[in-house]
Write a protein that holds these residues in place. Sequence first.
Motif, PDB file in Angstrom:
ATOM      1  N   TRP A   1      12.616   2.272  -4.075  1.00  0.00           N
ATOM      2  CA  TRP A   1      12.446   0.825  -3.972  1.00  0.00           C
ATOM      3  C   TRP A   1      11.913   0.315  -5.295  1.00  0.00           C
ATOM      4  CZ3 TRP A   1       8.637   4.034  -2.082  1.00  0.00           C
ATOM      5  CH2 TRP A   1       7.313   3.710  -2.359  1.00  0.00           C
ATOM      6  N   ASP A   2      12.126  -0.964  -5.524  1.00  0.00           N
ATOM      7  CA  ASP A   2      11.712  -1.605  -6.773  1.00  0.00           C
ATOM      8  C   ASP A   2      10.414  -2.364  -6.579  1.00  0.00           C
ATOM      9  OD1 ASP A   2      14.013  -0.744  -8.124  1.00  0.00           O
ATOM     10  OD2 ASP A   2      15.154  -2.488  -7.469  1.00  0.00           O
ATOM     11  N   CYS A   3       9.603  -2.355  -7.616  1.00  0.00           N
ATOM     12  CA  CYS A   3       8.316  -3.026  -7.576  1.00  0.00           C
ATOM     13  C   CYS A   3       8.052  -3.690  -8.927  1.00  0.00           C
ATOM     14  CB  CYS A   3       7.233  -1.988  -7.268  1.00  0.00           C
ATOM     15  SG  CYS A   3       5.596  -2.689  -7.047  1.00  0.00           S
ATOM     16  N   PRO A   4       7.591  -4.932  -8.924  1.00  0.00           N
ATOM     17  CA  PRO A   4       7.239  -5.580 -10.185  1.00  0.00           C
ATOM     18  C   PRO A   4       6.088  -4.827 -10.857  1.00  0.00           C
ATOM     19  CG  PRO A   4       7.319  -7.185  -8.393  1.00  0.00           C
ATOM     20  CD  PRO A   4       7.402  -5.824  -7.777  1.00  0.00           C
ATOM     21  N   PRO A   5       6.095  -4.721 -12.183  1.00  0.00           N
ATOM     22  CA  PRO A   5       5.050  -3.983 -12.897  1.00  0.00           C
ATOM     23  C   PRO A   5       3.633  -4.454 -12.581  1.00  0.00           C
ATOM     24  CG  PRO A   5       6.818  -4.549 -14.391  1.00  0.00           C
ATOM     25  CD  PRO A   5       7.111  -5.244 -13.094  1.00  0.00           C
ATOM     26  N   GLY A   6       3.447  -5.725 -12.323  1.00  0.00           N
ATOM     27  CA  GLY A   6       2.121  -6.245 -12.021  1.00  0.00           C
ATOM     28  C   GLY A   6       1.629  -5.904 -10.632  1.00  0.00           C
ATOM     29  N   GLU A   7       2.495  -5.331  -9.804  1.00  0.00           N
ATOM     30  CA  GLU A   7       2.145  -4.993  -8.418  1.00  0.00           C
ATOM     31  C   GLU A   7       2.078  -3.499  -8.176  1.00  0.00           C
ATOM     32  OE1 GLU A   7       1.253  -7.179  -6.122  1.00  0.00           O
ATOM     33  OE2 GLU A   7       1.549  -8.811  -7.536  1.00  0.00           O
ATOM     34  N   VAL A   8       2.032  -2.714  -9.257  1.00  0.00           N
ATOM     35  CA  VAL A   8       2.004  -1.264  -9.126  1.00  0.00           C
ATOM     36  C   VAL A   8       0.885  -0.694  -9.992  1.00  0.00           C
ATOM     37  CG1 VAL A   8       3.677  -0.830 -10.967  1.00  0.00           C
ATOM     38  CG2 VAL A   8       3.440   0.810  -9.136  1.00  0.00           C
ATOM     39  N   GLY A   9       0.279   0.376  -9.524  1.00  0.00           N
ATOM     40  CA  GLY A   9      -0.771   1.026 -10.297  1.00  0.00           C
ATOM     41  C   GLY A   9      -0.849   2.501  -9.952  1.00  0.00           C
ATOM     42  N   GLU A  10      -1.513   3.250 -10.801  1.00  0.00           N
ATOM     43  CA  GLU A  10      -1.646   4.679 -10.556  1.00  0.00           C
ATOM     44  C   GLU A  10      -2.342   4.928  -9.224  1.00  0.00           C
ATOM     45  OE1 GLU A  10      -2.992   7.062 -13.876  1.00  0.00           O
ATOM     46  OE2 GLU A  10      -2.246   5.525 -15.248  1.00  0.00           O
ATOM     47  N   ALA A  11      -1.809   5.885  -8.484  1.00  0.00           N
ATOM     48  CA  ALA A  11      -2.363   6.200  -7.166  1.00  0.00           C
ATOM     49  C   ALA A  11      -3.505   7.193  -7.296  1.00  0.00           C
ATOM     50  CB  ALA A  11      -1.278   6.779  -6.265  1.00  0.00           C
ATOM     51  N   PRO A  12      -4.651   6.882  -6.700  1.00  0.00           N
ATOM     52  CA  PRO A  12      -5.742   7.860  -6.679  1.00  0.00           C
ATOM     53  C   PRO A  12      -5.315   9.085  -5.866  1.00  0.00           C
ATOM     54  CG  PRO A  12      -6.502   5.698  -5.930  1.00  0.00           C
ATOM     55  CD  PRO A  12      -5.019   5.630  -6.050  1.00  0.00           C
ATOM     56  N   THR A  13      -5.864  10.216  -6.186  1.00  0.00           N
ATOM     57  CA  THR A  13      -5.527  11.467  -5.496  1.00  0.00           C
ATOM     58  C   THR A  13      -5.691  11.330  -3.991  1.00  0.00           C
ATOM     59  OG1 THR A  13      -6.239  12.701  -7.441  1.00  0.00           O
ATOM     60  CG2 THR A  13      -6.035  13.939  -5.395  1.00  0.00           C
TER      61      THR A  13
ATOM     62  N   GLY B   1       0.784  -1.227   0.000  1.00  0.00           N
ATOM     63  CA  GLY B   1       0.000   0.000   0.000  1.00  0.00           C
ATOM     64  C   GLY B   1       0.815   1.275   0.000  1.00  0.00           C
ATOM     65  N   SER B   2       2.144   1.172  -0.107  1.00  0.00           N
ATOM     66  CA  SER B   2       2.995   2.359  -0.118  1.00  0.00           C
ATOM     67  C   SER B   2       2.752   3.175  -1.378  1.00  0.00           C
ATOM     68  CB  SER B   2       4.477   1.956  -0.081  1.00  0.00           C
ATOM     69  OG  SER B   2       4.777   1.296   1.111  1.00  0.00           O
ATOM     70  N   VAL B   3       2.805   4.501  -1.215  1.00  0.00           N
ATOM     71  CA  VAL B   3       2.641   5.421  -2.337  1.00  0.00           C
ATOM     72  C   VAL B   3       3.987   6.066  -2.618  1.00  0.00           C
ATOM     73  CG1 VAL B   3       1.485   7.499  -3.158  1.00  0.00           C
ATOM     74  CG2 VAL B   3       0.242   5.874  -1.738  1.00  0.00           C
ATOM     75  N   GLY B   4       4.345   6.145  -3.886  1.00  0.00           N
ATOM     76  CA  GLY B   4       5.603   6.779  -4.260  1.00  0.00           C
ATOM     77  C   GLY B   4       5.508   7.401  -5.637  1.00  0.00           C
ATOM     78  N   ARG B   5       6.514   8.199  -5.966  1.00  0.00           N
ATOM     79  CA  ARG B   5       6.605   8.805  -7.293  1.00  0.00           C
ATOM     80  C   ARG B   5       7.373   7.843  -8.193  1.00  0.00           C
ATOM     81  NH1 ARG B   5       6.255  13.985  -9.493  1.00  0.00           N
ATOM     82  NH2 ARG B   5       5.969  14.893  -7.460  1.00  0.00           N
TER      83      ARG B   5
ATOM     84  N   ALA C   1      -0.975   9.862   2.005  1.00  0.00           N
ATOM     85  CA  ALA C   1       0.449   9.607   2.219  1.00  0.00           C
ATOM     86  C   ALA C   1       1.194  10.893   2.576  1.00  0.00           C
ATOM     87  CB  ALA C   1       1.058   8.967   0.973  1.00  0.00           C
ATOM     88  N   ARG C   2       0.823  12.003   1.949  1.00  0.00           N
ATOM     89  CA  ARG C   2       1.461  13.279   2.273  1.00  0.00           C
ATOM     90  C   ARG C   2       1.152  13.709   3.707  1.00  0.00           C
ATOM     91  NH1 ARG C   2       0.820  17.017  -3.144  1.00  0.00           N
ATOM     92  NH2 ARG C   2       2.413  15.920  -4.341  1.00  0.00           N
ATOM     93  N   VAL C   3      -0.073  13.523   4.137  1.00  0.00           N
ATOM     94  CA  VAL C   3      -0.441  13.873   5.509  1.00  0.00           C
ATOM     95  C   VAL C   3       0.351  13.022   6.494  1.00  0.00           C
ATOM     96  CG1 VAL C   3      -2.316  13.779   7.210  1.00  0.00           C
ATOM     97  CG2 VAL C   3      -2.724  14.787   4.959  1.00  0.00           C
ATOM     98  N   ARG C   4       0.484  11.728   6.229  1.00  0.00           N
ATOM     99  CA  ARG C   4       1.283  10.856   7.108  1.00  0.00           C
ATOM    100  C   ARG C   4       2.721  11.364   7.190  1.00  0.00           C
ATOM    101  NH1 ARG C   4      -1.748   6.465   4.793  1.00  0.00           N
ATOM    102  NH2 ARG C   4      -0.108   6.170   3.259  1.00  0.00           N
TER     103      ARG C   4
END
Length: 75
Positions: free
Chosen positions: A45-57, A21-25, A63-66
Amino acid sequence: MKEEDPRVPETGTYAVDYRDGSVGRVMGCEGGLVQLRPLGGGREWDCPPGEVGEAPTTEVLRARVRQVNREGRLP
């Protein structure tokens, strides 16, 4: 990057690592893995393409508030 693998969000956008559930650029794609950087900066950090998706606003804002809250707790 999208031309190579349609599952990978564009470089510079925000993405969610579905594994935890981590959010990153999205910083790029190397060795078949998507490279993500935490919103507050830091080590990528590295993530497999099948395990990453565009983050909703809402996820990006959460994540920014945290991050801001963590920074406020520092001595």
